[in-house]
Write an enzyme that holds these catalytic residues in place. Structure first.
Site, PDB file in Angstrom:
ATOM      1  CD  GLU A   1      40.506  35.630  38.846  1.00 17.66           C
ATOM      2  OE1 GLU A   1      40.023  35.211  39.921  1.00 17.66           O
ATOM      3  OE2 GLU A   1      39.804  36.072  37.918  1.00 17.66           O
TER       4      GLU A   1
ATOM      5  CG  ASP B   1      36.352  31.429  47.517  1.00 24.32           C
ATOM      6  OD1 ASP B   1      36.016  31.776  46.377  1.00 24.32           O
ATOM      7  OD2 ASP B   1      37.330  31.896  48.107  1.00 24.32           O
TER       8      ASP B   1
END
Length: 257
Positions: A46, A57
């Protein structure tokens, strides 16, 4: 056949997906890191497209995004770096990013470019399901790109079933209702959520992410899904690495064995 589909047809358990931010720690590290992830024995790569406001995040990945942007990383630069990747990388490759830079690039142009260089799928955490269905699904299908949605412990059964219906590739199970980041262990509460989703008998494979960092958490997650995604812990390993290939190899080997 799409590489993601092919993977899940041939491997049903302990699938390891490794996430890292493109252009981090150094601008030109992107392809060498991908090559090292493959040779170390992971199953999916990824690649994070750096963005100035990565809302899903935690601090580790936010920090890597900022460093990559400071290094001069951009979508255009990423496509240049990945232009020849299929000469040396055979694993499924997924780009993970946020809508804004992609919309600016142009969704159709972006998807066409992904297909040209051999990208297999996308994870866009801030893409609403309805917008995907109304505006982008046809484009994703046209360029044979798998689209992955995220579910969390707070996602209702109705919503999970809707996501399962409209997903292909796999479902990204966020292990806790919070931002990304390595935690210690997996709680009883998380296991109850994994079991609840497992009992739904979804058609798509499931990878568990957020808080997976070592062999123990990877093995536990793999009991309740088809495997797991490691991001923050991997980024910490490579941040100050003096020998990326060797450090990546020893870390991934320590997770899967």
């Amino acid at each position: 056949m799409n590489r993601i589909d092919n993977l899940f047809q041939t491997k049903k358990e302990r699938v390891l997906s490794i996430y890292f931010t493109a252009g981090f720690p150094k601008l030109e590290d992107t392809l060498p890191i991908m090559q090292a992830i493959e040779s170390a024995g992971a199953d999916i790569i990824e690649v994070g497209v750096p963005y100035s406001d990565p809302i899903a995040d935690g601090p580790t990945i936010q920090d890597s995004n900022q460093i990559a942007l400071d290094n001069g990383m951009s979508l255009k630069k990423l496509f240049e770096q990945l232009q020849e990747m299929r000469q040396t990388v055979s694993l499924p490759v997924i780009l993970m990013g946020y809508l804004n830079p992609i919309i600016q690039y142009g969704m159709e142009a972006f998807c066409k470019k992904c297909q040209e260089i051999g990208v297999d799928g996308l994870i866009l955490p801030d893409l609403p399901m309805q917008q995907y269905l109304d505006e982008f699904k046809e484009i994703f299908d046209k360029y044979d790109l798998r689209n992955t949605f995220l579910i969390s412990p707070q996602t209702s059964e109705k919503r999970i079933r809707e996501i399962d219906t409209h997903s292909n590739g796999f479902i990204y199970m966020v292990s806790a209702h919070s931002i990304t980041g390595a935690r210690t262990g997996i709680s009883e509460e998380q296991i109850a959520y994994f079991q609840r989703v497992e009992a739904m008998n979804l058609k798509n494979p499931r990878l568990i992410g957020f808080g997976i960092s070592d062999s123990e958490t990877f093995t536990t997650a793999s009991k309740y899904g088809n495997g797991a995604i490691i991001g923050s812990a991997f980024i910490k390993k490579i941040k100050d690495s003096q020998d990326l290939k060797s450090d990546i190899e020893s870390y991934i080997q320590s997770v899967i064995h």
